[in-house]
Design a protein around this motif. Structure first.
Motif, mmCIF file in Angstrom:
data_model
loop_
_atom_site.group_PDB
_atom_site.id
_atom_site.type_symbol
_atom_site.label_atom_id
_atom_site.label_comp_id
_atom_site.label_asym_id
_atom_site.label_seq_id
_atom_site.Cartn_x
_atom_site.Cartn_y
_atom_site.Cartn_z
ATOM 1 N N UNK A 53 0.838 -1.200 0.000
ATOM 2 C CA UNK A 53 0.000 0.000 0.000
ATOM 3 C C UNK A 53 0.875 1.253 0.000
ATOM 4 N N UNK A 54 1.911 1.258 0.803
ATOM 5 C CA UNK A 54 2.815 2.408 0.854
ATOM 6 C C UNK A 54 3.491 2.622 -0.502
ATOM 7 N N UNK A 55 3.889 1.538 -1.149
ATOM 8 C CA UNK A 55 4.510 1.656 -2.476
ATOM 9 C C UNK A 55 3.547 2.269 -3.484
ATOM 10 N N UNK A 56 2.286 1.848 -3.437
ATOM 11 C CA UNK A 56 1.279 2.428 -4.339
ATOM 12 C C UNK A 56 1.109 3.925 -4.075
ATOM 13 N N UNK A 57 1.032 4.284 -2.793
ATOM 14 C CA UNK A 57 0.813 5.684 -2.437
ATOM 15 C C UNK A 57 2.035 6.552 -2.702
ATOM 16 N N UNK A 58 3.211 5.941 -2.796
ATOM 17 C CA UNK A 58 4.408 6.741 -3.093
ATOM 18 C C UNK A 58 4.386 7.224 -4.548
ATOM 19 N N UNK A 59 3.576 6.574 -5.371
ATOM 20 C CA UNK A 59 3.448 6.985 -6.778
ATOM 21 C C UNK A 59 2.436 8.103 -6.944
ATOM 22 N N UNK A 60 1.333 8.008 -6.186
ATOM 23 C CA UNK A 60 0.288 9.035 -6.249
ATOM 24 C C UNK A 60 -0.729 8.811 -5.130
ATOM 25 N N UNK A 68 -8.282 -0.447 -2.353
ATOM 26 C CA UNK A 68 -8.854 -1.777 -2.113
ATOM 27 C C UNK A 68 -8.886 -2.579 -3.416
ATOM 28 N N UNK A 69 -9.240 -1.928 -4.519
ATOM 29 C CA UNK A 69 -9.258 -2.622 -5.815
ATOM 30 C C UNK A 69 -7.861 -3.067 -6.210
ATOM 31 N N UNK A 70 -6.886 -2.187 -6.065
ATOM 32 C CA UNK A 70 -5.517 -2.513 -6.462
ATOM 33 C C UNK A 70 -4.921 -3.624 -5.593
ATOM 34 N N UNK A 71 -5.257 -3.626 -4.302
ATOM 35 C CA UNK A 71 -4.743 -4.649 -3.390
ATOM 36 C C UNK A 71 -5.635 -5.889 -3.349
ATOM 37 N N UNK A 72 -6.779 -5.814 -4.043
ATOM 38 C CA UNK A 72 -7.726 -6.931 -4.086
ATOM 39 C C UNK A 72 -8.165 -7.350 -2.683
ATOM 40 N N UNK A 73 -8.618 -6.348 -1.927
ATOM 41 C CA UNK A 73 -9.128 -6.633 -0.590
ATOM 42 C C UNK A 73 -10.308 -5.714 -0.289
ATOM 43 N N UNK A 74 -10.918 -5.914 0.841
ATOM 44 C CA UNK A 74 -12.073 -5.123 1.252
ATOM 45 C C UNK A 74 -11.645 -3.714 1.681
ATOM 46 N N UNK A 75 -12.484 -2.707 1.378
ATOM 47 C CA UNK A 75 -12.154 -1.340 1.820
ATOM 48 C C UNK A 75 -11.904 -1.226 3.323
ATOM 49 N N UNK A 76 -12.608 -2.027 4.133
ATOM 50 C CA UNK A 76 -12.393 -1.961 5.588
ATOM 51 C C UNK A 76 -10.973 -2.406 5.952
ATOM 52 N N UNK A 77 -10.411 -3.365 5.203
ATOM 53 C CA UNK A 77 -9.022 -3.764 5.443
ATOM 54 C C UNK A 77 -8.070 -2.621 5.130
ATOM 55 N N UNK A 78 -8.346 -1.910 4.033
ATOM 56 C CA UNK A 78 -7.499 -0.779 3.634
ATOM 57 C C UNK A 78 -7.531 0.300 4.706
ATOM 58 N N UNK A 79 -8.711 0.536 5.268
ATOM 59 C CA UNK A 79 -8.833 1.542 6.322
ATOM 60 C C UNK A 79 -7.912 1.203 7.486
ATOM 61 N N UNK A 80 -7.881 -0.051 7.898
ATOM 62 C CA UNK A 80 -7.009 -0.470 9.002
ATOM 63 C C UNK A 80 -5.533 -0.321 8.654
ATOM 64 N N UNK A 81 -5.169 -0.677 7.427
ATOM 65 C CA UNK A 81 -3.771 -0.554 7.000
ATOM 66 C C UNK A 81 -3.360 0.913 6.975
ATOM 67 N N UNK A 82 -4.225 1.770 6.417
ATOM 68 C CA UNK A 82 -3.931 3.208 6.361
ATOM 69 C C UNK A 82 -3.832 3.773 7.775
ATOM 70 N N UNK A 83 -4.726 3.335 8.677
ATOM 71 C CA UNK A 83 -4.665 3.797 10.074
ATOM 72 C C UNK A 83 -3.298 3.502 10.689
ATOM 73 N N UNK A 84 -2.810 2.266 10.489
ATOM 74 C CA UNK A 84 -1.518 1.893 11.083
ATOM 75 C C UNK A 84 -0.363 2.682 10.457
ATOM 76 N N UNK A 85 -0.405 2.863 9.136
ATOM 77 C CA UNK A 85 0.658 3.635 8.475
ATOM 78 C C UNK A 85 0.580 5.108 8.864
ATOM 79 N N UNK A 86 -0.639 5.616 9.044
ATOM 80 C CA UNK A 86 -0.808 7.009 9.454
ATOM 81 C C UNK A 86 -0.257 7.224 10.862
ATOM 82 N N UNK A 87 -0.471 6.253 11.751
ATOM 83 C CA UNK A 87 0.028 6.394 13.130
ATOM 84 C C UNK A 87 1.559 6.408 13.163
#
Length: 150
Positions: A53-60, A68-87
């Motif tokens: 996810x961080x690699x994707x966001x480093x591009x744009x 969620x589409x790019x990682x092929x997972x549920x949006x709720x999973x992405x929210x948790x991953x972003x929360x941890x990276x944001x912290x």
């Protein structure tokens, strides 16, 4: 005169042995890439999903749904991953300039630095690719692009 070997075409029935071997080799390359990526991620105390996810966001910056589409997972999973990276100060949420109702996740400067280090830490393909000529690498790149465009 030898007859050319039949190649596998979509809808042409069973794949031939060469196609099966190529598919198996592609699977092996993907597995090795992910193992190497997970190892590089662990060096930064990140999970493989966090690093991807961080690699994707480093591009744009991207909206959560697109991540969620790019990682092929549920949006709720992405929210948790972003929360941890944001912290950890690696990503931030910001409003989408095109639609302020949408939140974009974006890599911070520190996040872009870590993403660069992750890419630099990938060792799996570096040496084999360096052993190929420019012409061979261009050919491989073009073939992979053709496969992905099909």
């Amino acid at each position: 005169m030898a007859t050319p070997q039949k190649t596998d075409r979509p809808g042409a029935g069973r794949p031939d042995p060469l196609t099966l071997e190529v598919v198996e080799l592609i699977g092996d390359v993907v597995a090795r890439y992910y193992a190497d990526f997970d190892e590089a991620a662990a060096e930064h105390t990140l999970t493989g999903a966090q690093a991807r996810l961080l690699s994707l966001l480093s591009l744009q910056p991207l909206p959560m749904r697109k991540l969620a589409q790019k990682l092929k997972c549920e949006p709720s999973n992405v929210t948790g991953i972003v929360d941890r990276l944001e912290s950890r100060g690696l990503v931030e949420r910001r409003p989408d300039p095109a639609d302020r109702r949408v939140k974009l996740a974006a890599a911070t400067e520190e996040g872009r630095r870590v993403a660069r280090e992750l890419r630099d830490g990938l060792r799996f393909a570096r040496e084999p690719l360096a052993g190929l000529s420019d012409e061979e690498r261009l050919g491989l790149r073009d073939l992979l692009r053709r496969m992905l465009a099909a």
